[in-house]
Design an enzyme around this catalytic site. Structure first.
Site, PDB file in Angstrom:
ATOM      1  N   ARG A  97       0.846  -1.193   0.000  1.00 25.77           N
ATOM      2  CA  ARG A  97       0.000   0.000   0.000  1.00 25.77           C
ATOM      3  C   ARG A  97       0.887   1.251   0.000  1.00 25.77           C
ATOM      4  NH1 ARG A  97      -4.971   2.009  -1.296  1.00 25.77           N
ATOM      5  NH2 ARG A  97      -6.041   3.089   0.412  1.00 25.77           N
ATOM      6  N   THR A 374      -8.804   0.881 -10.123  1.00 22.73           N
ATOM      7  CA  THR A 374      -8.394  -0.306  -9.372  1.00 22.73           C
ATOM      8  C   THR A 374      -8.556  -1.546 -10.253  1.00 22.73           C
ATOM      9  OG1 THR A 374      -9.125   0.784  -7.347  1.00 22.73           O
ATOM     10  CG2 THR A 374      -8.688  -1.552  -7.160  1.00 22.73           C
ATOM     11  N   ASN A 394      -5.979   4.430  -7.162  1.00 21.45           N
ATOM     12  CA  ASN A 394      -7.191   5.082  -6.657  1.00 21.45           C
ATOM     13  C   ASN A 394      -8.108   5.496  -7.796  1.00 21.45           C
ATOM     14  OD1 ASN A 394      -9.002   5.825  -4.705  1.00 21.45           O
ATOM     15  ND2 ASN A 394      -8.179   7.860  -4.457  1.00 21.45           N
ATOM     16  N   GLU A 413      -3.960   8.264  -3.930  1.00 16.03           N
ATOM     17  CA  GLU A 413      -4.475   7.538  -2.750  1.00 16.03           C
ATOM     18  C   GLU A 413      -4.550   8.418  -1.506  1.00 16.03           C
ATOM     19  OE1 GLU A 413      -5.708   4.600  -2.978  1.00 16.03           O
ATOM     20  OE2 GLU A 413      -4.635   3.513  -4.559  1.00 16.03           O
ATOM     21  N   ASP A 416      -7.756   8.728   0.131  1.00 16.74           N
ATOM     22  CA  ASP A 416      -8.343   7.664   0.963  1.00 16.74           C
ATOM     23  C   ASP A 416      -8.155   7.930   2.466  1.00 16.74           C
ATOM     24  OD1 ASP A 416      -9.541   6.141  -0.956  1.00 16.74           O
ATOM     25  OD2 ASP A 416      -7.962   4.637  -1.095  1.00 16.74           O
ATOM     26  N   SER A 445      -7.911   1.381   3.194  1.00 17.07           N
ATOM     27  CA  SER A 445      -8.344   0.886   1.884  1.00 17.07           C
ATOM     28  C   SER A 445      -9.576  -0.004   2.032  1.00 17.07           C
ATOM     29  CB  SER A 445      -7.199   0.069   1.276  1.00 17.07           C
ATOM     30  OG  SER A 445      -7.596  -0.554   0.081  1.00 17.07           O
ATOM     31  N   SER A 446     -10.246  -0.231   0.899  1.00 13.34           N
ATOM     32  CA  SER A 446     -11.337  -1.213   0.861  1.00 13.34           C
ATOM     33  C   SER A 446     -10.952  -2.435   0.036  1.00 13.34           C
ATOM     34  CB  SER A 446     -12.590  -0.584   0.230  1.00 13.34           C
ATOM     35  OG  SER A 446     -13.018   0.519   0.964  1.00 13.34           O
ATOM     36  N   GLY A 465     -13.615  -1.384  -7.423  1.00 15.58           N
ATOM     37  CA  GLY A 465     -14.930  -0.789  -7.179  1.00 15.58           C
ATOM     38  C   GLY A 465     -14.986   0.143  -5.990  1.00 15.58           C
ATOM     39  N   GLY A 466     -13.822   0.672  -5.559  1.00 17.47           N
ATOM     40  CA  GLY A 466     -13.818   1.662  -4.477  1.00 17.47           C
ATOM     41  C   GLY A 466     -14.510   1.128  -3.236  1.00 17.47           C
TER      42      GLY A 466
END
Ligand code: GLY
Length: 563
Positions: A97, A374, A394, A413, A416, A445-446, A465-466
Site C-alpha cells: 500500500r 483499481t 485510486n 491515494e 483515501d 483501503s477497501s 470498485g472503491g
C-alpha cells in the site's frame, strides 16, 4: 513503547486460525488465471506454462496491467497480494500500500479556515502517496517466485515499447479525467493524441515507462527507489507542487502481514487486513448475518438484514479503522461473534435504522463516483499455489500526473485518508481520527483480495470498485455458498450500502419491483444505478471432481484462462 502499546491493541489474529472444517484436498490442480485484461491473462498463463509458479505469474500480470490499464493500477500505485503457498500452513498478505510522504501532516489539504481545498487530494502531484507496487513485486519475486525478475518483466516491457490497442474503457475513463490529464504535460503527451481522446484501436506506446521497467528488471527495487530514477521522481513531484523526497522512496517498506481469517457456515475465509478494512468489514457483516440464521425470513427481510449489517460494519469502518501500525485498532473485538451479536441486536426486521441514529450524523457528499479504477487478478497454479491481488492508483488515471521522463503515472491515494474527520472522500466514505493523515502512515483501503475454502470447493475472488469492493466480494461469497458456478457468481446483480450516504444502491435486476416496494415501505432509500459496477475476477476449484473453472466479470473486458 508506543509501538508496544499499539501491538497490545492488535490482538493476534491467530485466535481465528482455522480448525479443521476443510477436508484434505487430494485432487490435482490446473493452471488458471483471471484478470481485467486479456494481455495480462495471456502473459500470466505463458509464465505458468514456462514453469513459473503462481507468484511469478503474479509479478508478470501486475506489470502488464500497469501498462495496459493505466487508469487502474501501475508503478505509481500500490496494492495487496494475498498468497497461499502449497505446503505452508498459513496464507500471508503482502502489503504494498502507498504511504503518506514523510513531510505529510493531518491538515495538509485544509485551507486557513479549516475547509478542504477542492481537488488538492485528488489531482496533481500533491495527491500522490509513496508507491508500493514495485517494492511489493520485487519482494514477491525474491521470496516466493522461481524465475528471474528480468524474465517476469519482459512482457510488460515489450507491450510498453511496442504499444497496445486502446479500448472503450480506456476512452471512457480518459474522458472522465481529461481535464486533469491535460494539466500534466507528460500525461497529456502520453495518453491524449493532439489533446484528444484517441480512437478505439489506437496503438498506445509508452517508451519512458518501458525504460523505467528496464531499470527495475536490471536493478530490482533499487531501479525505482534509489539512484537516478528516485531522484527524478522526487524532483518531478516537488517541481509540480508535491512534497516527496528521495528519502521517502528509499525508506518505503513492504510489510508481510497475517491476513484476517474466520469461519462462516463451514467456509474458511481469508481476506485483507489493515490498512485494508476489507477482511474486518466482511467478517463483521457475515457474523451479523449469522445472528438471523435460525429465524425464518422472507426474501425481502433477508435483503433488509444484509443492508442493515452492511450499514453497521461500514459505520465501524468510518469510526475505528486506520493503519494499525499507527493507531490502535481492536481487530479481535471487531470480528468477534459476541460483538456481532451486540451490533445486530438493534436490527429491527420491520424498519430501516437511519444511519444518523448509529452515530452522530456526519456530512455526506452523496455521490459515489466511477468505480472502474483499481484492478484485480486471481491465479492458481498446477501445484495449488494461489494468489488473489487487488491493485490501485485510486481514481481513474490516479492523480493524472506523470513524472517527467519516467512514464510513471502517480496515484491519488491520499484521498483515501480522512482529510478532516467527518468529511467524505471521493467514494462518499467518511472517516475519523484513526484514518487521519500522518507522516509515513498508510491510508485506509477497501481492497479485499480473498480466498474462500469449504469442504468441496475453493474460491479465489476479488474486484475493483472503491467503497463497493467489500460488499461485492461479500455477495460473491454468499453466491458461492448458495452453490452458484463461477460465471453466475461474477454476473449476479449487486446491491450496496455503506452507512453514509444513507442509501441502498443497486444494479438493474438486483431487486424485484415487489422487493423495492417492501424495502421502501420499511424506510430504505433506494437508488438504482445507471451503470453496473465492479469487475470481478474469480477462480473456482471443485475438490471432488478436480475441475477448475475461472470467470471474468461480464461488466468488463477481462479474460480468464484455464489450462
Ligand atoms: N483506493 C481505493 C481503496 O484502496 O480502497
Amino acid at each position: 513503547m508506543v509501538a508496544l502499546l499499539m501491538r497490545c491493541f492488535i490482538y493476534p489474529l491467530a485466535l481465528f486460525l482455522l480448525s479443521g472444517a476443510v477436508s484434505a484436498d487430494k485432487t490435482s490442480y490446473r493452471n488458471a488465471v483471471a484478470s481485467a485484461h486479456g494481455l495480462a491473462s495471456e502473459a500470466g498463463m505463458q509464465i505458468l506454462r514456462q514453469g513459473g509458479n503462481a507468484f511469478d505469474a503474479a509479478v508478470t500480470m501486475a506489470m502488464v496491467l500497469a501498462v495496459v490499464e493505466p487508469y487502474s493500477s501501475g508503478l505509481g500505485g500500490g496494492g495487496f497480494w494475498l498468497l497461499q503457498r502449497t505446503g505452508d500452513d498459513k496464507p500471508i498478505m503482502v502489503d504494498g500500500r502507498e504511504r503518506a510522504p514523510l513531510a505529510a501532516h493531518r491538515d495538509m489539504y485544509l485551507d486557513s479556515q479549516g475547509s478542504v481545498i477542492e481537488g488538492a487530494s485528488m489531482n496533481g502531484a500533491l495527491a500522490a502517496g509513496i508507491p508500493g507496487q514495485i517494492a511489493a513485486l520485487v519482494y514477491i519475486q525474491e521470496k516466493y517466485g522461481s524465475l528471474p525478475l528480468s524474465r517476469l518483466l519482459q512482457p510488460a516491457i515489450l507491450i510498453a515499447r511496442n504499444g497496445f490497442p486502446v479500448d472503450e474503457i480506456y476512452r471512457r475513463l480518459l474522458g472522465f479525467r481529461q481535464d486533469v490529464i491535460w494539466q500534466s504535460v507528460e500525461a497529456r503527451r502520453i495518453f491524449l493524441v493532439d489533446g484528444d481522446i484517441p480512437a478505439t484501436g489506437y496503438l498506445l506506446k509508452q517508451p519512458d515507462l518501458a525504460r523505467t521497467l528496464e531499470l527495475v528488471a536490471k536493478h530490482g527495487r533499487n531501479g525505482f527507489y534509489a539512484g537516478e530514477l528516485a531522484e527524478k521522481l522526487a524532483q518531478g513531484v516537488r517541481d509540480a507542487g508535491g512534497i516527496w523526497s528521495v528519502r521517502d522512496l528509499q525508506e518505503y517498506q513492504v510489510v508481510e502481514r497475517e491476513p484476517v481469517q474466520w469461519q462462516w457456515r463451514g467456509l474458511n475465509i481469508t481476506s485483507a487486513t489493515l490498512p485494508s478494512s476489507g477482511g474486518i468489514v466482511l467478517a463483521q457483516i457475515m457474523n451479523m448475518l449469522d445472528q438471523f440464521e435460525d429465524i425464518s425470513l422472507t426474501d425481502t427481510q433477508k435483503i433488509h438484514v444484509l443492508i442493515e449489517a452492511m450499514r453497521r460494519a461500514y459505520r465501524d469502518r468510518a469510526v475505528y479503522m486506520g493503519d494499525s501500525d499507527h493507531v490502535g485498532v481492536n481487530m479481535a473485538e471487531l470480528v468477534s461473534r459476541h460483538y456481532a451479536s451486540q451490533q445486530a441486536s438493534d436490527i429491527d426486521l420491520t424498519q430501516a435504522t437511519p444511519s444518523a441514529l448509529l452515530d452522530e450524523a456526519v456530512n455526506s457528499r452523496g455521490n459515489i463516483m466511477e468505480s472502474d479504477n483499481t484492478t484485480h487478478y486471481s491465479i492458481i497454479d498446477s501445484q495449488g499455489n494461489r494468489v488473489s491481488a487487488t491493485l490501485s492508483i485510486n481514481y481513474p488515471f490516479g492523480s493524472g500526473f506523470v513524472v517527467p521522463g519516467t512514464g510513471v503515472l502517480l496515484n491519488n491515494e491520499m484521498d483515501d485518508f480522512s482529510l478532516r474527520p467527518g468529511i467524505p472522500n471521493a467514494y462518499g466514505l467518511t472517516g475519523g481520527e484513526a484514518n487521519a493523515i500522518a507522516s509515513g502512515k498508510r491510508m485506509l483501503s477497501s481492497m479485499s483480495p480473498t480466498f474462500v475454502e469449504g469442504q468441496d470447493r475453493l474460491m479465489i475472488i476479488g474486484t475493483p470498485g472503491g467503497s463497493r469492493i467489500i460488499t461485492m466480494v461479500l455477495q460473491g461469497i454468499l453466491a458461492m455458498y448458495q452453490g452458484m458456478d463461477a460465471a453466475a457468481i461474477v454476473s449476479k446483480p449487486r446491491i450496496h450500502h455503506q452507512y453514509l450516504p444513507d442509501v441502498v444502491q443497486f444494479e438493474p435486476g438486483a431487486l424485484k419491483d415487489r422487493q423495492q416496494d417492501e424495502l421502501t415501505a420499511s424506510g430504505h432509500r433506494l437508488k438504482q444505478l445507471d451503470r453496473p459496477f465492479g469487475n470481478m475476477q474469480l477462480i473456482l476449484h471443485d475438490k471432488a471432481s478436480g475441475q477448475t473453472s475461472a470467470a471474468s466479470d461480464p461488466r468488463g473486458i477481462g479474460v480468464s484462462i484455464v489450462d
